[in-house]
Scaffold this active site. Structure first.
Site, short mmCIF file in Angstrom:
data_model
loop_
_atom_site.label_atom_id
_atom_site.label_comp_id
_atom_site.label_asym_id
_atom_site.label_seq_id
_atom_site.Cartn_x
_atom_site.Cartn_y
_atom_site.Cartn_z
N ASP A 1 -2.30 -7.04 1.26
CA ASP A 1 -2.94 -5.67 1.59
C ASP A 1 -3.18 -5.66 3.27
O ASP A 1 -4.13 -5.64 3.79
CB ASP A 1 -4.66 -5.83 1.17
CG ASP A 1 -5.07 -4.36 0.80
OD1 ASP A 1 -4.14 -3.46 1.21
OD2 ASP A 1 -6.11 -4.21 0.26
N GLY B 1 -5.60 0.01 -6.57
CA GLY B 1 -6.13 0.40 -5.47
C GLY B 1 -6.46 1.76 -5.25
O GLY B 1 -6.41 2.60 -6.19
N ASP B 2 -6.62 2.31 -3.99
CA ASP B 2 -6.66 3.82 -3.88
C ASP B 2 -5.63 4.37 -4.33
O ASP B 2 -5.83 5.66 -5.02
CB ASP B 2 -7.00 3.81 -2.50
CG ASP B 2 -8.53 4.07 -2.03
OD1 ASP B 2 -9.33 3.68 -2.94
OD2 ASP B 2 -8.72 4.12 -0.82
N LYS C 1 3.84 -3.64 -6.51
CA LYS C 1 2.63 -2.55 -6.27
C LYS C 1 3.28 -1.33 -6.42
O LYS C 1 4.29 -0.99 -5.62
CB LYS C 1 2.21 -3.20 -4.81
CG LYS C 1 1.04 -2.20 -4.32
CD LYS C 1 0.51 -2.64 -3.16
CE LYS C 1 -0.63 -1.91 -2.50
NZ LYS C 1 -1.15 -2.45 -1.47
N GLY D 1 -2.37 3.24 -5.83
CA GLY D 1 -1.63 2.92 -6.85
C GLY D 1 -2.10 1.66 -7.50
O GLY D 1 -3.35 1.46 -7.53
N LYS D 2 -0.98 1.14 -8.14
CA LYS D 2 -1.49 0.25 -9.00
C LYS D 2 -0.68 -1.34 -8.78
O LYS D 2 0.44 -1.01 -8.59
CB LYS D 2 -1.30 0.28 -10.51
CG LYS D 2 -2.15 1.68 -11.11
CD LYS D 2 -1.71 1.97 -12.49
CE LYS D 2 -2.81 3.01 -12.88
NZ LYS D 2 -2.32 3.41 -14.32
N ASN E 1 -9.19 -9.85 0.06
CA ASN E 1 -7.71 -9.76 0.40
C ASN E 1 -7.03 -11.02 0.51
O ASN E 1 -5.92 -11.08 1.12
CB ASN E 1 -7.67 -8.91 1.89
CG ASN E 1 -7.98 -7.36 1.67
OD1 ASN E 1 -7.81 -7.08 0.53
ND2 ASN E 1 -8.21 -6.77 2.72
N ASP F 1 -8.64 -6.60 8.30
CA ASP F 1 -9.26 -6.20 7.07
C ASP F 1 -9.38 -7.73 6.31
O ASP F 1 -9.39 -7.69 4.94
CB ASP F 1 -8.71 -5.18 5.80
CG ASP F 1 -9.56 -4.69 4.81
OD1 ASP F 1 -10.94 -4.92 5.17
OD2 ASP F 1 -9.11 -4.13 3.98
N THR G 1 -14.04 -3.44 6.53
CA THR G 1 -15.08 -3.63 5.26
C THR G 1 -16.43 -3.86 5.80
O THR G 1 -16.76 -4.51 6.91
CB THR G 1 -14.70 -4.60 4.36
OG1 THR G 1 -13.29 -4.46 3.83
CG2 THR G 1 -15.91 -4.77 3.24
N LYS H 1 -11.10 -10.10 4.45
CA LYS H 1 -12.30 -10.73 3.58
C LYS H 1 -11.84 -11.24 2.29
O LYS H 1 -10.50 -11.37 2.01
CB LYS H 1 -12.74 -9.34 2.98
CG LYS H 1 -11.69 -8.28 2.40
CD LYS H 1 -12.43 -7.16 2.03
CE LYS H 1 -11.46 -5.85 1.48
NZ LYS H 1 -12.32 -4.78 1.24
N GLY I 1 -4.27 -5.05 -10.79
CA GLY I 1 -5.23 -4.54 -10.13
C GLY I 1 -4.90 -3.04 -9.75
O GLY I 1 -3.77 -2.62 -9.69
N1 LIG Z 1 0.94 -10.34 -4.98
C1 LIG Z 1 -0.49 -10.29 -5.93
N2 LIG Z 1 -0.38 -11.00 -6.78
C2 LIG Z 1 -1.57 -11.29 -7.54
N3 LIG Z 1 -2.38 -9.86 -7.37
C3 LIG Z 1 -2.24 -9.27 -6.85
C4 LIG Z 1 -1.04 -9.27 -5.86
N4 LIG Z 1 -1.10 -8.03 -4.82
C5 LIG Z 1 -2.20 -7.21 -5.39
N5 LIG Z 1 -2.96 -7.91 -6.41
C6 LIG Z 1 -4.01 -7.66 -7.16
O1 LIG Z 1 -3.98 -6.21 -7.04
C7 LIG Z 1 -5.34 -5.69 -6.73
C8 LIG Z 1 -4.93 -4.36 -5.77
O2 LIG Z 1 -3.85 -4.64 -4.74
P1 LIG Z 1 -4.06 -4.14 -3.27
O3 LIG Z 1 -5.41 -4.36 -2.67
O4 LIG Z 1 -2.85 -4.46 -2.53
O5 LIG Z 1 -4.15 -2.56 -3.44
P2 LIG Z 1 -4.38 -1.64 -2.69
O6 LIG Z 1 -3.85 -0.19 -3.17
O7 LIG Z 1 -3.98 -1.68 -1.45
O8 LIG Z 1 -5.97 -1.69 -2.77
P3 LIG Z 1 -6.99 -1.33 -1.63
O9 LIG Z 1 -7.23 0.19 -2.04
O10 LIG Z 1 -8.14 -2.13 -1.83
O11 LIG Z 1 -6.23 -1.48 -0.43
C9 LIG Z 1 -5.93 -6.97 -5.64
O12 LIG Z 1 -7.09 -6.81 -5.63
C10 LIG Z 1 -5.26 -8.06 -6.34
O13 LIG Z 1 -6.11 -8.40 -7.53
#
Ligand SMILES: Nc1ncnc2c1ncn2[C@@H]1O[C@H](COP(=O)(O)OP(=O)(O)OP(=O)(O)O)[C@@H](O)[C@H]1O
Length: 895
Positions: free
Chosen positions: A641, A507-508, A527, A510-511, A628, A623, A682, A625, A505
């Site tokens: 998250d 996010g804003d 992450k 990172g990956k 998360n 947060d 959210t 939802k 996945g």
């Molecule tokens: N421990 C995990 N196991 C499986 N998938 C995960 C895990 N952590 C994160 N993901 C996947 O990665 C995606 C992005 O993770 P996360 O929401 O923590 O990133 P973020 O950068 O904080 O995003 P946001 O901008 O929404 O806060 C999640 O929606 C989820 O699908």
């Protein structure tokens, strides 16, 4: 209830079949979907927008998330070997481009937002009325439903309010359902299925109707979020459409004030006393407002909220920061950093205001929101101190002398663990060392099972430690001061210890990758966050908070952090891989997009337990939802998250009340008196007090629990409007109403209603926190201490078309032939090749100094083993046959 459960599922299936047939016969193609998609498109999150627009996208589209990484690397290289000066020269150049990109993206988003509006308002799309009668499920459904505009559907008073006495009535009627609606009320959304098929808050899923699959991309404009993760997990869910997390200042106040139509008569009477922040409009206006046409629009996207938030933080700094008072207004940032001020009156005010964006979050000593919501002197003082100290560090880095640095104590400083002898002097490097390599050792020499990299880069060769060191895992001085240091040791891995399996996945900033640790074959979710992006987006403090919470927590329903470390360009959080992915996705894979009450009770009780734990530690989650909530391979939940969470200052020790049989812990006391005023959450989940901007407490988490339970049961959230304003107005003004669904018990509705009490001081949870919630009759039969032993309703399993690593590799080869993927691959390659920076290598002046590099003790590692199980690939969710066959949920719940 079990009877209900069964019947419910059966009936829904039936309805679905009818619905499908009905669609084929009569449904206008993509009608309601299109309307909803259009209204969603106005509210894209920043990341979606960013991914979607390739032009003008300086700050990281899905194609190029970290555009600065390579150039800055190059400039570092050119600027010599001094790590610190190169870091700051990078910050400097990045900062300049960051400003431009911010303005550009704000502009773009506002345009899109406005475009979205006009399209939306002009659409006259139809919606098919649900088939079955709301009042009596047994009564025959009309053969064909007329079509009525969706707008009307959404506003038709088919929702039924439960009144104050409903719960009592349930008892007085011996639990038999009371039909509250009249036949004239329009059909239920939830039960009949048709009307709820694509509920306002849920993604459009193609499964019901092949027409939905017709590639109508215009109807799904915000699928971009995971565009870049086409080979990843998220691509499995290309239809998610919920508005993203709001992390910003409150647009209600910043730009519109509180509209009178949003107030109850009581609130109107109370007027400004209730909403002291209503006058804060000017304070919240942003330095970039000149280029930000969002101020003119009423329909603000989440993108704009994000932008506002960052500028708001900057504004707070610049308002309070004595440093800036000392600088002539016409000195630009560039010149300040260069130490050679020149006068440029046209640029300086904006730049000077923006400057503290580097400062924000510089260390976790400074609390988000400034946490001086009350405007008290203490808070202001803290800001000043903070800003000064950063100024010191920046000027120091440029070789100038500076003010003496004032170090504010860490938030959760703890005593040294166990009082055991720690490390030999040789292995406890001086914290004054900045650019020098830390005294280090070869971890494998001391048999801790670490993964020294063959290159020797991770763990430079040093004489083996003295025998004394073996008694206690090595911890840097900084780590030893942390409350969580007992379970962590110095970092045992680095980026090169992992091999990417696939993207999970994005996010804003990172990956998240599914990775395999080469040495142990364990799989993790890694992450990777770009430091540049975090600085640009003012998110340094958030990631520090996230790390703090993940590291501090030790709970079955909170995702486990195994390692965290940083390199020159990235921060890494290596977490337990939750193979079930987001609970949101699991919900979406249900035909009905919702689950029955007993199943909802299961998830609600696990979430309540997790929130209780967080509150005990003084954290407010903020947060909650379905996105998360991740699903562990066992089917149990894992909260993740935490970047919007916050820790109450001076959190207090919990008080235990009750007898041995029914021990209740007062979690409210843990954060009593703590109010914070960020506008985060959210959209559909935001609590009224957050919108009002009066400050909020841990009670916001109970509000979000109410929304979550509602969404689990009905497949949509209760206050969702056509746009942000409408949603917020509904949150402030409307009482929660329920689809006329007789399958949901009064007790359950009562719980939701009490959790969704607008007045936080009357909300369930306001007296003793989690204890109040757990005591509610809805949870009466839950055995709280045995939650982990429950059979979860849904079990994630690898679906047949799941793929293995070998297949993935060949996919990858195909993709790399395309430039776009080549570029991404290069970025990702960097992420996995950088050298780890040890705690003691990171100077105190570094914005990421407080990010700890550490590894969980080996004995606590329960991560999945690669290849052992079906631990990767496409996931489906199967109803837990154990649970339904044995009615285990019934046996589990107390009788
Ligand atoms: N421990 C995990 N196991 C499986 N998938 C995960 C895990 N952590 C994160 N993901 C996947 O990665 C995606 C992005 O993770 P996360 O929401 O923590 O990133 P973020 O950068 O904080 O995003 P946001 O901008 O929404 O806060 C999640 O929606 C989820 O699908």
């Amino acid at each position: 209830m079990a009877g209900h459960h069964h019947e419910h599922g059966h009936e829904l299936q039936h309805v679905h079949e009818q619905e499908h047939e009905h669609d084929l016969l009569q449904r206008p193609p993509t009608g309601s979907e299109r309307t909803r998609s259009i209204s969603f498109s106005k509210l894209l999150t920043r990341s979606w927008k960013r991914s979607g627009s390739s032009s003008n996208n300086v700050s990281g589209s899905s194609v190029n998330l970290y555009p600065d990484a390579e150039t800055s690397k190059e400039s570092d290289h050119n600027s010599g070997s001094d790590g610190q000066s190169s870091r700051f020269s990078k910050l400097k150049s990045m900062f300049q481009s960051g400003n431009n990109s911010k303005n550009a993206s704000a502009h773009n988003s506002s345009q899109s937002s406005l475009e979205g509006d006009s399209t939306s308002s002009s659409s006259k799309l139809k919606y098919v009325k649900p088939i079955s009668s709301p009042v009596n499920a047994a009564s025959p459904s009309p053969p064909l439903s007329p079509t009525i505009p969706e707008k009307d559907i959404l506003q038709t008073p088919r929702m039924v309010h439960i009144d104050e006495h409903e719960h009592e009535r349930e008892h007085s009627c011996g639990g038999s359902p009371i039909l509250l609606s009249s036949p004239s009320l329009s059909p239920t959304i939830a039960r009949a299925g048709t009307g709820r098929k694509r509920s306002p808050s849920t993604p459009i899923m193609p499964s019901h109707n092949s027409k939905d699959n017709s590639g109508n991309s215009a109807a799904r404009p915000n699928n971009h979020r995971h565009h870049s993760s086409s080979q990843g997990f998220s691509s499995n869910n290309p239809f998610r459409e919920r508005n993203g997390t709001v992390r910003g200042s409150n647009p209600y106040f910043a730009y519109q004030g509180l509209p009178t139509h949003a107030l109850s008569s009581h609130e109107l009477e109370e007027g400004s006393q209730l909403y002291p922040n209503a006058g804060a409009i000017h304070f919240l206006s942003t330095p970039t407002s000149k280029t930000n046409s969002l101020t003119n629009g009423r329909n603000l996207s989440n993108l704009s909220l994000n932008e506002i938030k960052e500028n708001e933080e900057m504004q707070q700094f610049s308002n309070e920061d004595s440093f800036f008072h000392d600088i002539p207004k016409d000195v630009s940032l560039k010149d300040t950093l260069n130490g050679s001020p020149t006068r440029d009156s046209s640029k300086s005010p904006e730049i000077a205001q923006s400057f503290p964006s580097i400062v924000v979050g510089y260390s976790n000593e400074f609390d988000e929101d400034s946490d001086n919501e009350d405007g008290n002197e203490e808070g202001e003082q803290e800001i000043k101190t903070k800003s000064k100290s950063k100024h010191t560090s920046l000027t120091k880095s440029n070789g100038k002398s500076a003010h003496p640095r004032t170090k504010v104590p860490l938030r959760r400083a703890a005593s040294e663990p166990n009082g055991l002898p720690l490390v030999s002097p040789a292995s406890a490097p001086s914290s004054t060392s900045t650019t020098k390599k830390p005294d280090s050792f070869k971890i494998n020499d001391i048999g801790l099972g670490g993964s020294a990299h063959p290159s020797g880069l991770l763990f430079p060769q040093e004489p083996p430690p003295k025998i004394l060191d073996l008694q206690e895992p090595r911890r840097s001085r900084r780590l030893r001061t942390k409350s969580f240091s007992n379970k962590f040791q110095d970092i045992m891995v680095g980026p090169q210890s992992f091999e990417k399996i696939r993207l999970l996945g994005q996010g804003d900033v990172g990956k998240v990758f599914l990775v395999r640790e080469k040495k142990t074959n364990r799989v993790y979710a890694l992450k990777v966050l770009s430091k540049d992006e975090m600085i640009k987006r003012n998110k340094i403090k958030r990631v520090l908070t996230e790390q703090e919470i993940l590291a501090t927590s030790n709970h079955p329903f909170i995702v486990t952090l195994y390692h965290s470390f940083q390199s020159e360009d990235y921060l890494y959080l290596c977490m337990e891989y939750c193979m079930g992915g987001e609970f949101f996705r699991a919900l979406q894979t249900r035909e009905t997009k919702c689950i029955c009450e007993d199943d909802a009770k299961f998830y609600a009780s696990e979430v309540t337990a997790a929130l209780e734990y967080l509150h005990l530690l003084g954290f407010i989650y903020r947060d909650l939802k379905p996105e998360n909530i991740l699903l562990h391979q066992s089917g149990h939940i894992m909260l993740s998250d935490f970047d919007l969470s916050i820790q109450a200052k001076d959190s207090k020790i919990p008080v235990v009340k009750g007898s041995a049989q029914s021990t209740l812990v007062d979690t409210k006391i843990c954060s009593d008196g703590f109010r914070t005023n960020s506008f985060v959450g959210t959209e559909e989940y935001i609590a009224p007090e957050v919108i009002r901007g009066n400050g909020h407490t841990a009670a916001v988490d109970w509000w979000t629990l109410g929304i979550l339970v509602y969404e689990m049961l009905f497949g949509f959230t209760p206050f969702k409007g056509d746009n942000t304003n409408e949603t917020f107005t509904n949150i402030l003004k409307n009482e929660v109403s329920f689809p006329n669904n007789n399958e949901i018990s009064r007790t359950c509705k009562d719980l939701i209603k009490k959790l969704l009490t607008k007045n936080e001081s009357k909300r369930l949870g306001c007296k003793m926190g989690a204890a109040d919630v757990k005591k509610h009759p809805f949870f009466k039969k839950v055995q709280w201490s045995l939650l982990r032993n429950q059979e979860p309703p849904l079990i994630p399993v690898l679906s047949e078309d799941g793929y293995d690593f070998a297949k993935l590799s060949s996919n990858k080869k195909r993709q790399t032939s395309q430039d776009i993927h080549k570029h991404l691959d290069e970025q990702e390659k960097n992420m996995f090749e950088e050298r780890v920076e040890y705690d003691d290598e990171v100077s105190e002046d570094d914005p990421f100094h407080d990010f700890n590099s550490m590894s969980l003790m080996e004995q606590d590692n329960n991560s999945m083993i690669y290849g052992n199980t079906n631990s990767y690939g496409k996931i489906a969710y199967t109803p837990n046959s154990n649970r339904s066959r044995s009615n285990s949920h019934r046996t589990f719940f107390k009788r």
